[in-house]
Design a protein around this motif. Sequence first.
Motif, PDB file in Angstrom:
ATOM      1  N   SER A  82     -15.181  -0.697   1.141  1.00 39.84           N
ATOM      2  CA  SER A  82     -13.839  -1.161   0.781  1.00 39.84           C
ATOM      3  C   SER A  82     -12.806  -0.662   1.782  1.00 39.84           C
ATOM      4  O   SER A  82     -12.823   0.492   2.202  1.00 39.84           O
ATOM      5  CB  SER A  82     -13.472  -0.668  -0.617  1.00 39.84           C
ATOM      6  OG  SER A  82     -12.121  -0.995  -0.904  1.00 39.84           O
ATOM      7  N   HIS A  83     -11.894  -1.551   2.132  1.00 41.09           N
ATOM      8  CA  HIS A  83     -10.764  -1.195   2.998  1.00 41.09           C
ATOM      9  C   HIS A  83      -9.460  -1.431   2.244  1.00 41.09           C
ATOM     10  O   HIS A  83      -8.445  -1.802   2.812  1.00 41.09           O
ATOM     11  CB  HIS A  83     -10.826  -2.018   4.280  1.00 41.09           C
ATOM     12  CG  HIS A  83      -9.961  -1.485   5.388  1.00 41.09           C
ATOM     13  ND1 HIS A  83     -10.009  -0.179   5.825  1.00 41.09           N
ATOM     14  CD2 HIS A  83      -9.025  -2.091   6.151  1.00 41.09           C
ATOM     15  CE1 HIS A  83      -9.146  -0.015   6.797  1.00 41.09           C
ATOM     16  NE2 HIS A  83      -8.532  -1.156   7.019  1.00 41.09           N
ATOM     17  N   GLY A  84      -9.525  -1.258   0.916  1.00 39.22           N
ATOM     18  CA  GLY A  84      -8.343  -1.470   0.087  1.00 39.22           C
ATOM     19  C   GLY A  84      -8.209  -2.934  -0.300  1.00 39.22           C
ATOM     20  O   GLY A  84      -9.050  -3.768   0.017  1.00 39.22           O
ATOM     21  N   TRP A  85      -7.160  -3.229  -1.024  1.00 46.36           N
ATOM     22  CA  TRP A  85      -6.938  -4.604  -1.467  1.00 46.36           C
ATOM     23  C   TRP A  85      -6.351  -5.459  -0.359  1.00 46.36           C
ATOM     24  O   TRP A  85      -6.725  -6.599  -0.153  1.00 46.36           O
ATOM     25  CB  TRP A  85      -6.033  -4.644  -2.696  1.00 46.36           C
ATOM     26  CG  TRP A  85      -5.817  -6.044  -3.163  1.00 46.36           C
ATOM     27  CD1 TRP A  85      -4.681  -6.774  -3.075  1.00 46.36           C
ATOM     28  CD2 TRP A  85      -6.793  -6.909  -3.746  1.00 46.36           C
ATOM     29  NE1 TRP A  85      -4.874  -8.045  -3.555  1.00 46.36           N
ATOM     30  CE2 TRP A  85      -6.175  -8.150  -3.989  1.00 46.36           C
ATOM     31  CE3 TRP A  85      -8.131  -6.765  -4.083  1.00 46.36           C
ATOM     32  CZ2 TRP A  85      -6.852  -9.218  -4.548  1.00 46.36           C
ATOM     33  CZ3 TRP A  85      -8.797  -7.834  -4.642  1.00 46.36           C
ATOM     34  CH2 TRP A  85      -8.145  -9.049  -4.872  1.00 46.36           C
ATOM     35  N   GLU A  86      -5.379  -4.916   0.344  1.00 43.72           N
ATOM     36  CA  GLU A  86      -4.764  -5.615   1.465  1.00 43.72           C
ATOM     37  C   GLU A  86      -4.697  -4.634   2.618  1.00 43.72           C
ATOM     38  O   GLU A  86      -4.997  -3.464   2.465  1.00 43.72           O
ATOM     39  CB  GLU A  86      -3.378  -6.139   1.108  1.00 43.72           C
ATOM     40  CG  GLU A  86      -2.399  -5.045   0.710  1.00 43.72           C
ATOM     41  CD  GLU A  86      -1.090  -5.587   0.185  1.00 43.72           C
ATOM     42  OE1 GLU A  86      -0.925  -6.803   0.111  1.00 43.72           O
ATOM     43  OE2 GLU A  86      -0.225  -4.777  -0.144  1.00 43.72           O
ATOM     44  N   HIS A  87      -4.323  -5.074   3.744  1.00 39.84           N
ATOM     45  CA  HIS A  87      -4.338  -4.212   4.937  1.00 39.84           C
ATOM     46  C   HIS A  87      -2.989  -3.527   5.105  1.00 39.84           C
ATOM     47  O   HIS A  87      -2.336  -3.634   6.138  1.00 39.84           O
ATOM     48  CB  HIS A  87      -4.702  -5.037   6.171  1.00 39.84           C
ATOM     49  CG  HIS A  87      -5.329  -4.211   7.235  1.00 39.84           C
ATOM     50  ND1 HIS A  87      -4.612  -3.392   8.062  1.00 39.84           N
ATOM     51  CD2 HIS A  87      -6.624  -4.051   7.575  1.00 39.84           C
ATOM     52  CE1 HIS A  87      -5.421  -2.793   8.888  1.00 39.84           C
ATOM     53  NE2 HIS A  87      -6.653  -3.168   8.623  1.00 39.84           N
ATOM     54  N   ARG A  88      -2.583  -2.789   4.083  1.00 39.69           N
ATOM     55  CA  ARG A  88      -1.305  -2.089   4.122  1.00 39.69           C
ATOM     56  C   ARG A  88      -1.519  -0.702   4.756  1.00 39.69           C
ATOM     57  O   ARG A  88      -2.487  -0.038   4.487  1.00 39.69           O
ATOM     58  CB  ARG A  88      -0.756  -1.910   2.717  1.00 39.69           C
ATOM     59  CG  ARG A  88       0.646  -1.318   2.706  1.00 39.69           C
ATOM     60  CD  ARG A  88       1.172  -1.135   1.319  1.00 39.69           C
ATOM     61  NE  ARG A  88       1.069  -2.386   0.569  1.00 39.69           N
ATOM     62  CZ  ARG A  88       1.405  -2.492  -0.696  1.00 39.69           C
ATOM     63  NH1 ARG A  88       1.847  -1.458  -1.361  1.00 39.69           N
ATOM     64  NH2 ARG A  88       1.292  -3.640  -1.325  1.00 39.69           N
ATOM     65  N   SER A  89      -0.582  -0.300   5.574  1.00 37.24           N
ATOM     66  CA  SER A  89      -0.659   1.006   6.214  1.00 37.24           C
ATOM     67  C   SER A  89      -0.628   2.106   5.165  1.00 37.24           C
ATOM     68  O   SER A  89       0.185   2.076   4.228  1.00 37.24           O
ATOM     69  CB  SER A  89       0.514   1.188   7.166  1.00 37.24           C
ATOM     70  OG  SER A  89       0.558   2.522   7.648  1.00 37.24           O
TER      71      SER A  89
END
Length: 94
Positions: A82-89
């Motif tokens: 998983s890289h999170g839900w969205e690519h937010r910093s």
Amino acid sequence: MALHRIVKQLGIHRDIEAAVGIRISPALRAHYRERLDLSTRWLLEELAAADVRATFFIVGQIAEHNPDLIRDIHRAGHEVASHGWEHRSVLRLT
């Protein structure tokens, strides 16, 4: 050179984070999803030809819209993370 180093050198990572929250048309969103699918499948073929396994860090929004691609990554013997839900910093999270 490792792919993550190339991405970092090109500044792509920063550009992706800068694009979080930008509204785009449904047609353009579909176009980007298709490009992602095609390029990832090409990468899967190249990795298979070289008999190499990799870890794919997947953003949740991608997994939601293209679960077959995620399954194919896993079936090919790669690790899915998983890289999170969205690519937010991370620096912008509270």
